[in-house]
Design a protein around this motif. Structure first.
Motif, PDB file in Angstrom:
ATOM      1  N   LEU A 115      16.261  11.553   7.644  1.00 37.79           N
ATOM      2  CA  LEU A 115      16.548  12.317   5.880  1.00 37.79           C
ATOM      3  C   LEU A 115      16.137  11.613   5.274  1.00 37.79           C
ATOM      4  O   LEU A 115      15.748  12.019   4.233  1.00 37.79           O
ATOM      5  N   PHE A 116      16.681  10.435   5.400  1.00 45.85           N
ATOM      6  CA  PHE A 116      17.054   9.615   4.349  1.00 45.85           C
ATOM      7  C   PHE A 116      15.287   8.975   3.929  1.00 45.85           C
ATOM      8  O   PHE A 116      14.532   8.619   2.798  1.00 45.85           O
ATOM      9  N   ALA A 117      14.381   9.442   5.036  1.00 44.35           N
ATOM     10  CA  ALA A 117      12.979   8.787   4.643  1.00 44.35           C
ATOM     11  C   ALA A 117      12.265   9.833   4.183  1.00 44.35           C
ATOM     12  O   ALA A 117      11.440  10.070   3.856  1.00 44.35           O
ATOM     13  N   VAL A 118      12.957  11.095   4.673  1.00 40.54           N
ATOM     14  CA  VAL A 118      12.498  12.448   4.178  1.00 40.54           C
ATOM     15  C   VAL A 118      12.425  12.450   2.482  1.00 40.54           C
ATOM     16  O   VAL A 118      11.612  12.581   1.494  1.00 40.54           O
ATOM     17  N   VAL A 119      14.043  11.792   2.535  1.00 38.21           N
ATOM     18  CA  VAL A 119      13.818  11.559   0.563  1.00 38.21           C
ATOM     19  C   VAL A 119      13.011  11.138  -0.229  1.00 38.21           C
ATOM     20  O   VAL A 119      12.228  11.558  -1.113  1.00 38.21           O
ATOM     21  N   GLU A 120      13.056   9.808   0.750  1.00 40.21           N
ATOM     22  CA  GLU A 120      12.073   9.015   0.001  1.00 40.21           C
ATOM     23  C   GLU A 120      10.885   9.262  -0.191  1.00 40.21           C
ATOM     24  O   GLU A 120       9.991   9.277  -1.125  1.00 40.21           O
ATOM     25  N   ARG A 121      10.027  10.070   0.851  1.00 40.70           N
ATOM     26  CA  ARG A 121       8.973  10.730   0.812  1.00 40.70           C
ATOM     27  C   ARG A 121       8.430  11.650  -0.258  1.00 40.70           C
ATOM     28  O   ARG A 121       7.599  11.527  -1.023  1.00 40.70           O
ATOM     29  N   ALA A 122       9.363  12.545  -0.039  1.00 38.69           N
ATOM     30  CA  ALA A 122       9.471  13.484  -1.458  1.00 38.69           C
ATOM     31  C   ALA A 122       9.952  12.575  -2.622  1.00 38.69           C
ATOM     32  O   ALA A 122       9.075  13.705  -3.958  1.00 38.69           O
ATOM     33  N   ALA A 123      10.757  11.748  -3.127  1.00 42.91           N
ATOM     34  CA  ALA A 123      10.389  10.926  -4.429  1.00 42.91           C
ATOM     35  C   ALA A 123       9.259  10.612  -4.616  1.00 42.91           C
ATOM     36  O   ALA A 123       9.460  10.217  -5.413  1.00 42.91           O
ATOM     37  N   GLU A 124       9.099   9.974  -4.099  1.00 43.84           N
ATOM     38  CA  GLU A 124       7.308   9.903  -3.750  1.00 43.84           C
ATOM     39  C   GLU A 124       5.737  10.569  -3.877  1.00 43.84           C
ATOM     40  O   GLU A 124       5.217   9.903  -4.364  1.00 43.84           O
ATOM     41  N   GLY A 125       5.917  12.112  -3.499  1.00 43.85           N
ATOM     42  CA  GLY A 125       5.554  12.418  -3.945  1.00 43.85           C
ATOM     43  C   GLY A 125       5.007  13.448  -3.037  1.00 43.85           C
ATOM     44  O   GLY A 125       3.165  13.193  -2.578  1.00 43.85           O
ATOM     45  N   ARG A 126       5.259  12.019  -1.819  1.00 45.82           N
ATOM     46  CA  ARG A 126       3.771  11.888  -0.426  1.00 45.82           C
ATOM     47  C   ARG A 126       4.869  12.764   0.846  1.00 45.82           C
ATOM     48  O   ARG A 126       4.243  12.920   1.836  1.00 45.82           O
ATOM     49  N   LEU A 127       6.050  13.974   0.423  1.00 41.93           N
ATOM     50  CA  LEU A 127       6.617  15.172   1.360  1.00 41.93           C
ATOM     51  C   LEU A 127       5.385  16.023   1.502  1.00 41.93           C
ATOM     52  O   LEU A 127       4.330  16.550   0.473  1.00 41.93           O
ATOM     53  N   ALA A 128       5.327  15.792   2.865  1.00 45.30           N
ATOM     54  CA  ALA A 128       4.184  17.450   3.363  1.00 45.30           C
ATOM     55  C   ALA A 128       5.074  18.305   3.399  1.00 45.30           C
ATOM     56  O   ALA A 128       5.331  18.832   3.315  1.00 45.30           O
ATOM     57  N   LEU A 129       3.323  19.614   3.521  1.00 43.15           N
ATOM     58  CA  LEU A 129       4.031  20.363   3.505  1.00 43.15           C
ATOM     59  C   LEU A 129       4.952  21.173   4.361  1.00 43.15           C
ATOM     60  O   LEU A 129       5.537  21.479   4.680  1.00 43.15           O
TER      61      LEU A 129
END
Length: 104
Positions: free
Chosen positions: A40-54
């Motif tokens: 989940l920390f990686a999910v949060v990091e991707r979201a913060a970087e604008g890289r969270l996939a739909l």
């Protein structure tokens, strides 16, 4: 669904297809999401970087749905979020990510 989101419990509201759904980041829901999406920390990091996939956002929403309507499928949830605009789903996503980091 019974009742609205309880922010004290870390819940968030998501309006899709004219219906308000409640997302509850319970331990079981987050474990299931992590099993699918990875740490989940990686999910949060991707979201913060604008890289969270739909697909990741919909996966997190799917696992956190409280009182999921019986007729709602994951694909329909994704279609409804896209139809309503991803920007409209951002507050719910932000709420869930905040709960992942801060807890209750």
């Amino acid at each position: 669904m019974t009742g609205g989101a309880n922010v004290v419990r870390g819940e968030a509201s998501l309006r899709v297809a004219g219906e308000t759904l409640v997302l509850r980041p319970s331990f079981a829901a987050l474990v299931a999401a992590e099993g699918e999406l990875g740490p989940l920390f990686a999910v949060v990091e991707r979201a913060a970087e604008g890289r969270l996939a739909l697909a990741e956002m919909i996966g997190l929403f799917w696992h956190c749905l409280r009182d999921r309507p019986e007729e709602l499928t994951r694909e329909a949830l994704g279609d409804a979020v896209v139809a309503g605009g991803i920007a409209a789903a951002t507050p719910a996503l932000k709420g869930l990510l905040g709960q992942i980091l801060a807890g209750r």
